[in-house]
Write a protein that holds these residues in place. Sequence first.
Motif, PDB file in Angstrom:
ATOM      1  N   TRP A 122       0.919  -1.156   0.065  1.00 34.87           N
ATOM      2  CA  TRP A 122      -0.015   0.011  -0.032  1.00 34.87           C
ATOM      3  C   TRP A 122       0.826   1.094  -0.035  1.00 34.87           C
ATOM      4  CZ3 TRP A 122      -1.681  -4.073   3.132  1.00 34.87           C
ATOM      5  CH2 TRP A 122      -2.516  -4.958   2.740  1.00 34.87           C
ATOM      6  N   ARG A 123       0.842   1.760  -1.152  1.00 33.31           N
ATOM      7  CA  ARG A 123       1.786   2.873  -1.536  1.00 33.31           C
ATOM      8  C   ARG A 123       1.645   4.331  -0.221  1.00 33.31           C
ATOM      9  NH1 ARG A 123       6.582   1.874  -3.726  1.00 33.31           N
ATOM     10  NH2 ARG A 123       6.041   0.130  -5.207  1.00 33.31           N
ATOM     11  N   THR A 124       0.343   4.261   0.260  1.00 34.26           N
ATOM     12  CA  THR A 124      -0.046   5.300   1.016  1.00 34.26           C
ATOM     13  C   THR A 124       0.669   5.053   2.574  1.00 34.26           C
ATOM     14  OG1 THR A 124      -1.851   4.033   1.573  1.00 34.26           O
ATOM     15  CG2 THR A 124      -2.212   6.324   0.668  1.00 34.26           C
ATOM     16  N   PHE A 125       1.205   3.740   2.846  1.00 35.46           N
ATOM     17  CA  PHE A 125       2.213   3.643   3.965  1.00 35.46           C
ATOM     18  C   PHE A 125       3.464   4.175   3.867  1.00 35.46           C
ATOM     19  CE2 PHE A 125      -1.560   0.684   5.193  1.00 35.46           C
ATOM     20  CZ  PHE A 125      -1.456   1.153   6.484  1.00 35.46           C
ATOM     21  N   GLU A 126       3.949   4.134   2.401  1.00 35.40           N
ATOM     22  CA  GLU A 126       5.553   4.426   2.278  1.00 35.40           C
ATOM     23  C   GLU A 126       6.122   5.577   3.112  1.00 35.40           C
ATOM     24  OE1 GLU A 126       6.928   3.587  -1.716  1.00 35.40           O
ATOM     25  OE2 GLU A 126       8.874   4.196  -1.153  1.00 35.40           O
ATOM     26  N   GLY A 127       5.586   6.842   2.737  1.00 38.15           N
ATOM     27  CA  GLY A 127       5.876   7.864   3.281  1.00 38.15           C
ATOM     28  C   GLY A 127       5.772   7.730   4.779  1.00 38.15           C
ATOM     29  N   PRO A 128       4.698   7.549   5.336  1.00 33.08           N
ATOM     30  CA  PRO A 128       4.568   7.414   6.926  1.00 33.08           C
ATOM     31  C   PRO A 128       5.845   6.430   7.516  1.00 33.08           C
ATOM     32  CG  PRO A 128       2.572   7.307   6.112  1.00 33.08           C
ATOM     33  CD  PRO A 128       3.445   7.352   4.894  1.00 33.08           C
ATOM     34  N   VAL A 129       5.994   5.245   6.747  1.00 29.79           N
ATOM     35  CA  VAL A 129       6.749   4.352   7.352  1.00 29.79           C
ATOM     36  C   VAL A 129       8.306   4.818   7.175  1.00 29.79           C
ATOM     37  CG1 VAL A 129       7.809   2.034   7.048  1.00 29.79           C
ATOM     38  CG2 VAL A 129       5.371   2.329   6.963  1.00 29.79           C
ATOM     39  N   LEU A 130       8.583   5.181   6.146  1.00 27.72           N
ATOM     40  CA  LEU A 130       9.952   5.984   5.751  1.00 27.72           C
ATOM     41  C   LEU A 130      10.225   7.247   6.942  1.00 27.72           C
ATOM     42  CD1 LEU A 130      10.477   5.536   2.075  1.00 27.72           C
ATOM     43  CD2 LEU A 130      11.512   4.165   3.953  1.00 27.72           C
ATOM     44  N   GLY A 131       9.025   7.895   6.825  1.00 30.39           N
ATOM     45  CA  GLY A 131       9.174   9.214   7.746  1.00 30.39           C
ATOM     46  C   GLY A 131       9.616   8.890   9.201  1.00 30.39           C
ATOM     47  N   MET A 132       8.724   7.981   9.735  1.00 34.71           N
ATOM     48  CA  MET A 132       8.964   7.565  11.071  1.00 34.71           C
ATOM     49  C   MET A 132      10.228   7.107  11.439  1.00 34.71           C
ATOM     50  SD  MET A 132       6.441   7.411  13.580  1.00 34.71           S
ATOM     51  CE  MET A 132       6.559   5.993  14.369  1.00 34.71           C
ATOM     52  N   THR A 133      10.615   6.111  10.772  1.00 34.82           N
ATOM     53  CA  THR A 133      12.064   5.527  10.746  1.00 34.82           C
ATOM     54  C   THR A 133      13.147   6.685  10.738  1.00 34.82           C
ATOM     55  OG1 THR A 133      12.037   4.866   8.498  1.00 34.82           O
ATOM     56  CG2 THR A 133      11.429   3.118  10.224  1.00 34.82           C
ATOM     57  N   THR A 134      13.129   7.678   9.664  1.00 31.06           N
ATOM     58  CA  THR A 134      14.106   8.613   9.510  1.00 31.06           C
ATOM     59  C   THR A 134      13.916   9.563  10.898  1.00 31.06           C
ATOM     60  OG1 THR A 134      13.393   8.671   7.428  1.00 31.06           O
ATOM     61  CG2 THR A 134      14.900  10.621   8.229  1.00 31.06           C
ATOM     62  N   GLY A 193      15.979   0.152  22.057  1.00 27.17           N
ATOM     63  CA  GLY A 193      16.479   1.400  21.443  1.00 27.17           C
ATOM     64  C   GLY A 193      17.031   0.861  19.942  1.00 27.17           C
ATOM     65  N   LEU A 194      18.104  -0.108  20.172  1.00 27.97           N
ATOM     66  CA  LEU A 194      18.910  -0.510  18.792  1.00 27.97           C
ATOM     67  C   LEU A 194      18.069  -1.048  18.002  1.00 27.97           C
ATOM     68  CD1 LEU A 194      21.763  -2.490  20.690  1.00 27.97           C
ATOM     69  CD2 LEU A 194      21.887  -0.203  19.585  1.00 27.97           C
ATOM     70  N   VAL A 195      16.860  -1.750  18.138  1.00 24.77           N
ATOM     71  CA  VAL A 195      15.889  -2.240  16.907  1.00 24.77           C
ATOM     72  C   VAL A 195      15.337  -1.193  16.273  1.00 24.77           C
ATOM     73  CG1 VAL A 195      13.602  -3.427  16.725  1.00 24.77           C
ATOM     74  CG2 VAL A 195      15.219  -4.433  18.258  1.00 24.77           C
ATOM     75  N   LEU A 196      14.792  -0.030  17.088  1.00 22.56           N
ATOM     76  CA  LEU A 196      14.363   1.079  16.622  1.00 22.56           C
ATOM     77  C   LEU A 196      15.133   1.880  15.471  1.00 22.56           C
ATOM     78  CD1 LEU A 196      12.195   2.700  19.435  1.00 22.56           C
ATOM     79  CD2 LEU A 196      11.544   1.417  17.406  1.00 22.56           C
ATOM     80  N   TYR A 197      16.620   1.909  15.927  1.00 18.63           N
ATOM     81  CA  TYR A 197      17.628   2.483  14.933  1.00 18.63           C
ATOM     82  C   TYR A 197      17.422   1.572  13.676  1.00 18.63           C
ATOM     83  CZ  TYR A 197      18.842   5.935  18.398  1.00 18.63           C
ATOM     84  OH  TYR A 197      18.870   6.940  19.313  1.00 18.63           O
ATOM     85  N   SER A 198      17.802   0.426  13.959  1.00 18.31           N
ATOM     86  CA  SER A 198      18.059  -0.540  12.778  1.00 18.31           C
ATOM     87  C   SER A 198      16.982  -0.660  11.822  1.00 18.31           C
ATOM     88  CB  SER A 198      18.459  -1.967  13.093  1.00 18.31           C
ATOM     89  OG  SER A 198      17.370  -2.396  13.865  1.00 18.31           O
ATOM     90  N   LEU A 199      15.814  -0.179  12.479  1.00 11.34           N
ATOM     91  CA  LEU A 199      14.659  -0.277  11.258  1.00 11.34           C
ATOM     92  C   LEU A 199      14.857   0.901  10.190  1.00 11.34           C
ATOM     93  CD1 LEU A 199      11.386  -0.290  13.651  1.00 11.34           C
ATOM     94  CD2 LEU A 199      12.477  -2.131  12.146  1.00 11.34           C
ATOM     95  N   THR A 200      15.177   1.926  10.365  1.00 12.34           N
ATOM     96  CA  THR A 200      15.934   2.942   9.271  1.00 12.34           C
ATOM     97  C   THR A 200      16.272   2.385   8.273  1.00 12.34           C
ATOM     98  OG1 THR A 200      15.880   4.471  11.117  1.00 12.34           O
ATOM     99  CG2 THR A 200      16.578   5.228   9.023  1.00 12.34           C
ATOM    100  N   ILE A 201      17.487   1.569   8.640  1.00  9.37           N
ATOM    101  CA  ILE A 201      18.310   1.022   7.877  1.00  9.37           C
ATOM    102  C   ILE A 201      17.777  -0.044   6.907  1.00  9.37           C
ATOM    103  CG2 ILE A 201      20.890   0.164   7.182  1.00  9.37           C
ATOM    104  CD1 ILE A 201      21.531   1.775   9.861  1.00  9.37           C
ATOM    105  N   LEU A 202      17.123  -1.110   7.752  1.00 13.42           N
ATOM    106  CA  LEU A 202      16.639  -2.206   7.105  1.00 13.42           C
ATOM    107  C   LEU A 202      15.410  -2.006   6.189  1.00 13.42           C
ATOM    108  CD1 LEU A 202      17.059  -4.595  10.273  1.00 13.42           C
ATOM    109  CD2 LEU A 202      18.311  -4.653   8.317  1.00 13.42           C
ATOM    110  N   VAL A 203      14.444  -1.125   6.798  1.00 13.36           N
ATOM    111  CA  VAL A 203      13.415  -0.967   5.882  1.00 13.36           C
ATOM    112  C   VAL A 203      13.511  -0.387   4.558  1.00 13.36           C
ATOM    113  CG1 VAL A 203      11.241   0.278   5.821  1.00 13.36           C
ATOM    114  CG2 VAL A 203      11.905  -0.817   7.879  1.00 13.36           C
ATOM    115  N   ARG A 204      14.562   0.562   4.526  1.00 16.49           N
ATOM    116  CA  ARG A 204      15.154   1.244   3.363  1.00 16.49           C
ATOM    117  C   ARG A 204      15.581   0.064   2.198  1.00 16.49           C
ATOM    118  NH1 ARG A 204      14.986   6.645   2.996  1.00 16.49           N
ATOM    119  NH2 ARG A 204      14.133   7.413   5.012  1.00 16.49           N
ATOM    120  N   ASN A 205      16.588  -0.571   2.846  1.00 14.55           N
ATOM    121  CA  ASN A 205      17.344  -1.745   2.109  1.00 14.55           C
ATOM    122  C   ASN A 205      16.574  -2.587   1.334  1.00 14.55           C
ATOM    123  OD1 ASN A 205      20.422  -1.436   1.622  1.00 14.55           O
ATOM    124  ND2 ASN A 205      19.895  -0.373   3.754  1.00 14.55           N
ATOM    125  N   ILE A 206      15.629  -3.138   2.288  1.00 15.54           N
ATOM    126  CA  ILE A 206      14.467  -4.343   1.812  1.00 15.54           C
ATOM    127  C   ILE A 206      13.828  -3.461   0.695  1.00 15.54           C
ATOM    128  CG2 ILE A 206      12.624  -5.690   2.479  1.00 15.54           C
ATOM    129  CD1 ILE A 206      13.966  -5.713   5.570  1.00 15.54           C
TER     130      ILE A 206
END
Lengths: 237, 229
Positions: free
Chosen positions: A57-69, A97-110
């Motif tokens: 669902w493309r509508t989720f892409e902005g919020p998911v990427l924004g949140m992790t950033t 804390g570390l899980v939350l940080y890793s999300l930024t990198i992992l979500v983007r790369n997947i």
Amino acid sequence: MAGQNCLIANDWFCGEYVRTRGQELTDATLQHVGITLVSVAIGLLVAFPLALLARRWRTFEGPVLGMTTILYTVPSLAMFSLLVPVFGLSAAVVVTGLVLYSLTILVRNILAGLAAVPEEAREAARGMGYGPIRLLFGVELPLAVPALMAGLRIATVSTVSLTTVGAIIGYGGLGNLVYEGMRSYFKAQVLTASVLCVALAVAADLLLLFVQRLLTPWARTGRRAVNRRAAEEAVVV
Amino acid sequence: MDVIGRTWDWLTTAAHWSGTDGVWHRLGEHLFLTAVCLLIACAIALPVAVLLGHLGKGGALAVNLSNAGRAVPTFAVLVLLLLSPLGTHGSWPTIIALVLFAIPPVLTNAYVGMRGVDRDMVEAARGMGMTGGQVMARVELPLAFPLIVTGVRSAAVQVVATTTLAALPGGGGLGRVITAGFRLTDTAQVVAGALLVAVLALLVEGAFVLLQRRLDPLRVRARAVRTPA
């Protein structure tokens, strides 16, 4: 007695320190590895559905990427302090804390990995009667492995290094020794723990590189005969 | 959501903003440390990256440096520098640790930007008789500009977040608000500190995006062409 002197003289390099505090160093290293391993594993388990959600669902892409950033701009010091009221003084604080940080990198790369899958490969799989789940696990994921592993390597190395900040609540693995060494002005302890920490990051990176090569035999370029490579590719598909 | 209310109270209490431990003073220290580190990092990394990118050498160095930068914990570097003879020189350990932390993203992005310039363009420029320096200044640099600024921007945001670590050994910056709150087990103060740093990071990010738009050589030229018409 010469060995004792380096502890008294507070030298940077001290074999006596490593000998007498071997157990302490091993415990700290094990805690460090444990925290990193659990964090990255949970990070991957969370990032994967998030990435799929953002793709479906493309509508989720902005919020998911924004949140992790935004999560990435929260200083680690604050992140760990903030999670203390939630979990108390436990390793769960650092892991979360570390899980939350890793999300930024992992979500983007997947996402990047899945986006780079050639449309022809998808079409061919669909034409062969692949359903969406078989398409994902049988075609798209294997082709996304290089980008995914690149992300996993970055996330793991960053996690190893960020774990040290967990020392403020006593769960920082080797960071604990750095923190204690800072307070007691113990040079050998700070240097030994720092070097071990970097070594740990490098070892994790190399291990993942090795796993990546095992997972993507077709990506290995070399003097290998073309027909052999074609055969390998056939086996993978 | 009691914490939000108490954080708001903390942030709106005038006493928390004034004095040596106040937010304004800590914010000033934070901005000063960030700006100094970023300037030094750029002064070191940009010339090296632009030159290496122009010559097409040192690609392995650029990539490995950014990997190594990630593997070395900034906290450990900070403590190592503190215990070294440099430790007695005020903010220098913090500045050096943060400069080392900021160099890899700046250098790698600038290098990739320079290498990413279309080889045909470079060949065409050379064919027109441009010297190496002219090719670099008039062709490669303007085309690499967006990626160069992106590298500086991501370094800036990371430095803003990481400068908080200076508070652990008792240095300056907004991290002090957080560590003080942690010591007092005052969650509202910790949240307030984290919020301030996050907002500062986002502001810095926004400022760089604007700067990138205003200064991008290709856009500036496009505007200049459009205006007289």
